[in-house]
Write an enzyme that holds these catalytic residues in place. Structure first.
Site, short mmCIF file in Angstrom:
data_model
loop_
_atom_site.label_atom_id
_atom_site.label_comp_id
_atom_site.label_asym_id
_atom_site.label_seq_id
_atom_site.Cartn_x
_atom_site.Cartn_y
_atom_site.Cartn_z
N ARG A 170 0.83 -1.23 0.00
CA ARG A 170 0.00 0.00 0.00
C ARG A 170 0.85 1.27 0.00
O ARG A 170 0.53 2.25 0.67
CB ARG A 170 -0.98 0.02 1.20
CG ARG A 170 -1.93 -1.12 1.25
CD ARG A 170 -2.87 -1.18 0.04
NE ARG A 170 -3.61 -2.42 0.10
CZ ARG A 170 -3.18 -3.56 -0.46
NH1 ARG A 170 -2.07 -3.62 -1.17
NH2 ARG A 170 -3.89 -4.66 -0.36
N SER A 221 -11.27 -2.02 3.24
CA SER A 221 -10.57 -2.24 4.52
C SER A 221 -10.09 -0.89 5.02
O SER A 221 -9.37 -0.19 4.31
CB SER A 221 -9.36 -3.15 4.32
OG SER A 221 -9.80 -4.41 3.91
N GLU A 291 -5.67 2.92 6.22
CA GLU A 291 -5.29 2.85 4.80
C GLU A 291 -6.04 3.97 4.06
O GLU A 291 -5.55 4.56 3.10
CB GLU A 291 -5.71 1.48 4.25
CG GLU A 291 -5.41 1.29 2.79
CD GLU A 291 -5.82 -0.10 2.31
OE1 GLU A 291 -5.62 -1.09 3.04
OE2 GLU A 291 -6.36 -0.18 1.20
C1 LIG Z 1 -15.82 -2.03 -1.33
C2 LIG Z 1 -14.35 -1.68 -1.47
C3 LIG Z 1 -13.42 -2.70 -1.64
C4 LIG Z 1 -12.07 -2.38 -1.77
N1 LIG Z 1 -11.17 -3.41 -1.92
C5 LIG Z 1 -9.86 -3.11 -2.06
C6 LIG Z 1 -8.89 -4.15 -2.22
O1 LIG Z 1 -9.22 -5.34 -2.28
N2 LIG Z 1 -7.58 -3.81 -2.34
C7 LIG Z 1 -7.17 -2.50 -2.28
O2 LIG Z 1 -5.96 -2.25 -2.40
N3 LIG Z 1 -8.05 -1.50 -2.12
C8 LIG Z 1 -9.38 -1.75 -2.01
N4 LIG Z 1 -10.26 -0.74 -1.84
C9 LIG Z 1 -9.78 0.65 -1.73
C10 LIG Z 1 -9.67 1.41 -3.05
O3 LIG Z 1 -10.63 0.96 -4.00
C11 LIG Z 1 -8.27 1.31 -3.67
O4 LIG Z 1 -7.29 1.82 -2.79
C12 LIG Z 1 -8.18 2.05 -5.00
O5 LIG Z 1 -6.96 1.76 -5.61
C13 LIG Z 1 -8.31 3.56 -4.85
O6 LIG Z 1 -8.48 4.11 -6.14
P1 LIG Z 1 -9.30 5.45 -6.35
O7 LIG Z 1 -9.21 5.82 -7.77
O8 LIG Z 1 -10.66 5.32 -5.79
O9 LIG Z 1 -8.43 6.43 -5.47
P2 LIG Z 1 -8.94 7.65 -4.58
O10 LIG Z 1 -9.69 7.15 -3.41
O11 LIG Z 1 -9.60 8.67 -5.43
O12 LIG Z 1 -7.53 8.22 -4.10
C14 LIG Z 1 -6.70 7.47 -3.25
C15 LIG Z 1 -5.38 8.23 -3.05
O13 LIG Z 1 -4.74 8.34 -4.31
C16 LIG Z 1 -4.53 9.71 -4.68
N5 LIG Z 1 -4.76 9.73 -6.15
C17 LIG Z 1 -5.81 9.19 -6.82
N6 LIG Z 1 -5.62 9.31 -8.14
C18 LIG Z 1 -4.44 9.96 -8.30
C19 LIG Z 1 -3.69 10.38 -9.45
N7 LIG Z 1 -4.14 10.15 -10.67
N8 LIG Z 1 -2.51 11.03 -9.27
C20 LIG Z 1 -2.05 11.24 -8.01
N9 LIG Z 1 -2.70 10.86 -6.88
C21 LIG Z 1 -3.88 10.22 -7.04
C22 LIG Z 1 -5.52 10.51 -3.87
O14 LIG Z 1 -5.06 11.83 -3.61
C23 LIG Z 1 -5.59 9.68 -2.58
O15 LIG Z 1 -4.50 10.01 -1.74
C24 LIG Z 1 -11.64 -1.02 -1.72
C25 LIG Z 1 -12.59 0.00 -1.58
C26 LIG Z 1 -13.94 -0.32 -1.46
C27 LIG Z 1 -14.94 0.80 -1.33
#
Ligand SMILES: Cc1cc2nc3c(=O)[nH]c(=O)nc-3n(C[C@H](O)[C@H](O)[C@H](O)COP(=O)(O)OP(=O)(O)OC[C@H]3O[C@@H](n4cnc5c(N)ncnc54)[C@H](O)[C@@H]3O)c2cc1C
Length: 303
Positions: A170, A221, A291
């Site tokens: 992570r 999580s 996280e």
């Molecule tokens: C139901 C559910 C299940 C999940 N299961 C998992 C799992 O199995 N494994 C896992 O690892 N995660 C899981 N997650 C968490 C999440 O989906 C992941 O961490 C995912 O990769 C986040 O992507 P996002 O685009 O939504 O990022 P965001 O939530 O929009 O951003 C996350 C971080 O990344 C930064 N960021 C986003 N995009 C950029 C960019 N283009 N450039 C620079 N910084 C950026 C943001 O500033 C923030 O700090 C889950 C979430 C949910 C709701």
């Protein structure tokens, strides 16, 4: 470009709660992204980037700055074979940061590329997944990433090899250097059998449905896995399953999830997080770190 003033960030995050951002922007091209960043710089406003908002919680007091989402950048291509010997048996996918992981997984399946099944049920964008080195069921972005392209906050483009990204559990170097915006990435996947890939994706989706409280808003999580432990197990063993503060609850299906059970505020979620952290520390001497990226007034993210 979508531009919303005094934007309710609960509408843009999977937790479905949280405060407002002064301005929310969704550029659709790199030129628009550059314009957005230049304008924020010109006006000396704090700004942060986001993807799908599936790992972010905006504190109730809101964010007095600009939130720039990469969701609008979503070109996705299967790249042409290089013909190089070391690439025999592999395929490459190039995708913009705003592409959903599920869309990339679909393209991989359609082209019989294996190894991305782990990400098919993660509800994030590619940019967020690279930043967090997202992973599940024994796979992580580190296993498949070849390169990443960023734009810095002055509009300069840079290409990075995956080895330069310090990818670990992570974590990527972009978490420590928030001046880089992830704009696209290339992944490399081995060729596989379509039926096997599809069966694996279905199996993982089924496991998620069984074990995760997917009917409630959350950010997945909530805590990172502490060395040598599982956060969910520690929380359950501390007797915290089902504990509720306001509308936020430690899921009674999976104690590693904090869910928005019933119109929770971000303050409910954060208070519950503190109670969980203190109780687990008292009982087991283990410090749980979120996280989920908690966004507070400019420049502060709680980790
Ligand atoms: C139901 C559910 C299940 C999940 N299961 C998992 C799992 O199995 N494994 C896992 O690892 N995660 C899981 N997650 C968490 C999440 O989906 C992941 O961490 C995912 O990769 C986040 O992507 P996002 O685009 O939504 O990022 P965001 O939530 O929009 O951003 C996350 C971080 O990344 C930064 N960021 C986003 N995009 C950029 C960019 N283009 N450039 C620079 N910084 C950026 C943001 O500033 C923030 O700090 C889950 C979430 C949910 C709701």
């Amino acid at each position: 470009m979508i531009r919303i003033e005094n934007c309710d960030m609960s509408e843009h995050t999977s937790f479905r709660c949280g405060g407002r951002a002064a301005i929310y922007l969704e550029p659709e091209t790199l030129e628009e992204l550059k314009e957005a960043v230049e304008a924020a710089n010109r006006e000396s406003r704090a700004f942060i980037f986001m993807g799908n908002g599936s790992n972010m919680l905006f504190a109730e007091e809101g964010y007095d700055g600009w939130v720039i989402s990469l969701r609008g950048l979503k070109d996705l291509v299967l790249m042409a074979d290089s013909g190089a010997e070391e690439d025999q048996g592999y395929g490459y996918i190039g995708a913009d940061a705003g592409c959903s992981l599920s869309a990339i997984a679909k393209l991989a399946l359609a082209n019989r590329l294996a190894g991305f099944e782990f990400a098919s049920g993660i509800p994030g964008s590619l940019g967020g997944a690279v930043l967090m080195n997202a992973g599940a069921y024994g796979g992580e972005m580190k296993d498949v990433l070849v390169s990443v392209r960023t734009m810095d906050i002055f509009g300069r483009i840079r290409d990075w090899k995956a080895e330069e990204l310090e990818l670990s559990y992570r974590h990527s170097c972009f978490m420590d250097d928030r001046t880089q915006i992830i704009i696209s990435a290339v992944i490399r996947l081995p060729r596989g059998d379509r039926a096997d890939i599809e069966a694996k994706m279905k199996d993982l989706a089924e496991r998620r449905r069984e074990k995760q409280p997917l009917q409630y808003p959350s950010a997945g999580s909530f805590f990172k896995r502490p060395e040598g432990h599982f956060a969910g197990k520690l929380i359950e063993d501390a007797g915290l399953k089902g504990l509720q503060i306001g509308g936020a609850q430690v899921s009674d299906l999976h104690a590693g999830f904090i869910i928005n059970k019933d119109r929770a505020t971000a303050t409910d979620v954060i208070e519950l997080m503190h109670v969980v952290q203190e109780t687990v520390l008292d009982r087991f001497g283990v410090r749980l770190e979120p996280e989920v990226q908690i966004i507070r007034l400019p420049e502060k993210e709680e980790n």
